[in-house]
Design a protein around this motif. Structure first.
Motif, short mmCIF file in Angstrom:
data_model
loop_
_atom_site.label_atom_id
_atom_site.label_comp_id
_atom_site.label_asym_id
_atom_site.label_seq_id
_atom_site.Cartn_x
_atom_site.Cartn_y
_atom_site.Cartn_z
N LEU A 288 11.12 -2.17 13.59
CA LEU A 288 10.32 -2.25 12.37
C LEU A 288 10.97 -3.17 11.35
N ASN A 289 12.29 -3.09 11.20
CA ASN A 289 12.97 -3.99 10.27
C ASN A 289 12.85 -5.45 10.69
N MET A 290 12.96 -5.74 11.96
CA MET A 290 12.82 -7.12 12.44
C MET A 290 11.40 -7.64 12.20
N MET A 291 10.40 -6.81 12.49
CA MET A 291 9.02 -7.25 12.27
C MET A 291 8.72 -7.41 10.78
N MET A 292 9.23 -6.48 9.95
CA MET A 292 9.00 -6.61 8.50
C MET A 292 9.66 -7.88 7.97
N GLN A 293 10.86 -8.17 8.42
CA GLN A 293 11.53 -9.39 7.99
C GLN A 293 10.69 -10.61 8.37
N PHE A 294 10.18 -10.64 9.59
CA PHE A 294 9.33 -11.75 10.04
C PHE A 294 8.07 -11.84 9.17
N ALA A 295 7.46 -10.69 8.91
CA ALA A 295 6.22 -10.67 8.11
C ALA A 295 6.45 -11.19 6.70
N PHE A 296 7.51 -10.72 6.04
CA PHE A 296 7.76 -11.13 4.66
C PHE A 296 8.33 -12.53 4.55
N GLU A 297 9.25 -12.89 5.43
CA GLU A 297 9.94 -14.17 5.29
C GLU A 297 9.25 -15.33 5.98
N VAL A 298 8.58 -15.08 7.10
CA VAL A 298 7.92 -16.16 7.84
C VAL A 298 6.43 -16.24 7.51
N LEU A 299 5.77 -15.09 7.50
CA LEU A 299 4.33 -15.06 7.24
C LEU A 299 4.00 -14.91 5.75
N HIS A 300 5.01 -14.67 4.92
CA HIS A 300 4.86 -14.54 3.46
C HIS A 300 3.86 -13.44 3.08
N ALA A 301 3.96 -12.31 3.76
CA ALA A 301 3.09 -11.16 3.48
C ALA A 301 3.39 -10.57 2.11
N ASP A 302 2.36 -10.01 1.48
CA ASP A 302 2.53 -9.24 0.25
C ASP A 302 2.82 -7.78 0.56
N ALA A 303 2.36 -7.34 1.74
CA ALA A 303 2.55 -5.95 2.16
C ALA A 303 2.57 -5.89 3.68
N ASP B 196 5.10 17.22 15.36
CA ASP B 196 6.18 16.35 14.96
C ASP B 196 5.63 14.93 14.92
N ILE B 197 5.41 14.42 13.74
CA ILE B 197 4.74 13.14 13.62
C ILE B 197 5.45 12.25 12.60
N ILE B 198 5.60 11.02 12.92
CA ILE B 198 6.13 10.03 11.99
C ILE B 198 4.91 9.24 11.53
N GLY B 199 4.63 9.25 10.26
CA GLY B 199 3.43 8.60 9.77
C GLY B 199 3.58 7.11 9.60
N ASN B 200 2.47 6.41 9.75
CA ASN B 200 2.45 4.99 9.43
C ASN B 200 2.61 4.84 7.93
N PHE B 201 3.21 3.75 7.49
CA PHE B 201 3.39 3.53 6.07
C PHE B 201 3.19 2.06 5.73
N THR B 202 2.96 1.81 4.46
CA THR B 202 2.81 0.45 3.94
C THR B 202 3.90 0.24 2.91
N ILE B 203 4.56 -0.90 2.97
CA ILE B 203 5.61 -1.26 2.03
C ILE B 203 5.27 -2.60 1.38
N SER B 204 5.49 -2.67 0.09
CA SER B 204 5.19 -3.91 -0.65
C SER B 204 6.36 -4.89 -0.55
N ARG B 205 6.05 -6.16 -0.77
CA ARG B 205 7.08 -7.19 -0.80
C ARG B 205 8.12 -6.87 -1.88
N ALA B 206 7.66 -6.38 -3.03
CA ALA B 206 8.57 -6.08 -4.13
C ALA B 206 9.63 -5.07 -3.73
N VAL B 207 9.22 -4.02 -3.02
CA VAL B 207 10.20 -3.01 -2.59
C VAL B 207 11.11 -3.60 -1.51
N TRP B 208 10.54 -4.34 -0.58
CA TRP B 208 11.33 -4.98 0.47
C TRP B 208 12.45 -5.82 -0.15
N GLU B 209 12.10 -6.61 -1.15
CA GLU B 209 13.09 -7.47 -1.80
C GLU B 209 14.09 -6.64 -2.62
#
Length: 160
Positions: free
Chosen positions: A71-86, A143-156
């Motif tokens: 998840l961290n690797m994909m989020m890094q790719f999304a925010f840094e390469v694809l310039h995602a807002d969330a 026993d469930i791990i929920g999907n979540f959304t994180i903003s660019r602001a929090v990531w940074e």
């Protein structure tokens, strides 16, 4: 708001098929996919499911790397390469209600202090486990791990 979905799979072929068909129906958001499946036959079956969906990139490493690292690797790719807002995570066993990405985006936009959003299941038929109610709250047994959304602001802010 540019939104990227980070899908994580690990075996469970039929659950993956059902979840992807349900959650990605009509999807127009960029999709990143990481597969943790170790068994070669299962890995190929899940790859066949994934081929039906347009992806920005896919990570198939052939071994289970857990949850946090992929998840961290994909989020890094999304925010840094694809310039995602969330970024929204998507497990291969959680059915989401219609409009799930848009609902999460609305929370991020309407509540400026919100940085991570995980909206409870609010649509009948989108639950994996039996539901119970207590003190006005509805929850699922299991026993469930929920999907979540994180903003660019929090990531940074956390050092992304």
């Amino acid at each position: 708001m540019t939104h990227v979905i980070c899908a994580l799979t690990c075996g469970r072929v039929e659950e993956t098929r059902r979840t992807w068909e349900h959650n990605l129906s009509g999807n127009h958001h960029p999709l990143l996919w990481w597969d943790n499946t170790e068994d070669a036959a299962e890995r190929e079956a899940i790859a066949e499911i994934a081929r039906q969906y347009e992806k920005k990139t896919a990570f198939q490493v052939g071994k289970n790397m857990g949850i946090a690292y992929p998840l961290n690797m994909m989020m890094q790719f999304a925010f840094e390469v694809l310039h995602a807002d969330a970024v929204t995570t998507m497990a291969n066993d959680i059915l989401e209600p219609a409009g799930w990405i848009e609902k999460r985006s609305a929370y991020l936009e309407r509540i400026p202090g919100a940085g991570i959003v995980s909206i409870p299941f609010d649509t009948p038929g989108c639950a994996r486990y039996p539901r119970k109610g207590e003190n006005g709250l509805v929850y699922e047994e299991g026993d469930i791990i929920g999907n979540f959304t994180i903003s660019r602001a929090v990531w940074e802010a956390i050092g992304g």
